[in-house]
Design an enzyme around this catalytic site. Structure first.
Site, short mmCIF file in Angstrom:
data_model
loop_
_atom_site.label_atom_id
_atom_site.label_comp_id
_atom_site.label_asym_id
_atom_site.label_seq_id
_atom_site.Cartn_x
_atom_site.Cartn_y
_atom_site.Cartn_z
CG HIS A 1 11.03 -4.96 57.97
ND1 HIS A 1 9.87 -4.50 58.53
CD2 HIS A 1 10.65 -5.88 57.04
CE1 HIS A 1 8.83 -5.11 57.97
NE2 HIS A 1 9.27 -5.96 57.08
CE LYS B 1 -0.36 -6.88 50.89
NZ LYS B 1 1.09 -6.95 51.08
NE ARG C 1 9.21 -13.24 58.17
CZ ARG C 1 8.16 -12.50 57.90
NH1 ARG C 1 7.63 -11.73 58.83
NH2 ARG C 1 7.60 -12.53 56.71
CB SER D 1 4.37 -5.13 59.72
OG SER D 1 5.69 -4.91 59.29
#
Ligand code: ADP
Length: 168
Positions: free
Chosen positions: A20, A44, A93, A131
């Site tokens: 990030h 979440k 990514r 993460s």
């Protein structure tokens, strides 16, 4: 004088990783102002509260000019409008990111046709990083040095009460 270019970089950031950070720094080199927007999604479960995630980002960014952090709930397009962002930055990514990002980008374009999306790629060393993976390693006391900013490493160790000495 031309108008300032503002970019919104939205995400969960639970917590911020060096991937990030790499992306935020790349965005800061392109735009006049970058706003990192931490999504508050009560549906979440997260390890850190939105306020904690913002504080961790601010700590990690100390010294990075033109980048600020905030949290928001609701639609990302509304958040972009509220900070005057013309562009939204997202990371790509691997090909596996593409489909989800493409869906999101087209939905957001429907909701806000003027908001452009810019996809940036991180340094190769961070392409496998996310993460969730970092939290799993930290939870079991594994070494996360170099994967997250130091303040985030400390916060993860505290949360899991681990020393990070294993798996060196
Ligand atoms: P979300 O839950 O919205 O995917 P994340 O916090 O996981 O939020 O990610 C926010 C943004 O940062 C996404 O665009 C994601 O692709 C990007 N990102 C996450 N990890 C990396 C990384 N290692 N390198 C580059 N970009 C990343």
């Amino acid at each position: 004088m031309s108008a300032k270019r503002v970019a919104l970089f939205p995400g969960s950031f639970d917590p911020m990783t060096n991937g990030h950070l790499d992306l935020a720094q790349r965005a800061a080199a392109i735009f006049d102002r970058v706003v990192i927007a931490v999504a508050h999604n009560p549906a979440k479960t997260s390890l850190f509260t939105p306020e904690e995630r913002v504080a961790l980002i601010e700590g990690a960014l100390a010294g990075t000019r033109g980048v600020t952090a905030m949290h928001f709930s609701g639609l990302v397009v509304d958040c972009a409008r509220s900070v005057g962002a013309q562009v939204m930055v997202r990371g790509l990514r691997a090909v596996s990111d593409f489909e989800f990002e493409f869906q999101m980008a087209l939905m957001n374009r429907r909701l806000s046709p003027d908001l452009e999306v810019a996809f940036l790629m991180p340094s190769q060393e961070y392409t496998y990083l996310n993460s969730t993976l970092v939290k799993e390693v930290a939870r079991h006391g594994g070494r996360i040095r170099g994967l997250v900013p130091l303040n985030v490493e400390r916060a993860l160790r505290q949360r899991f009460r681990t020393s990070g000495r294993s798996a060196r």
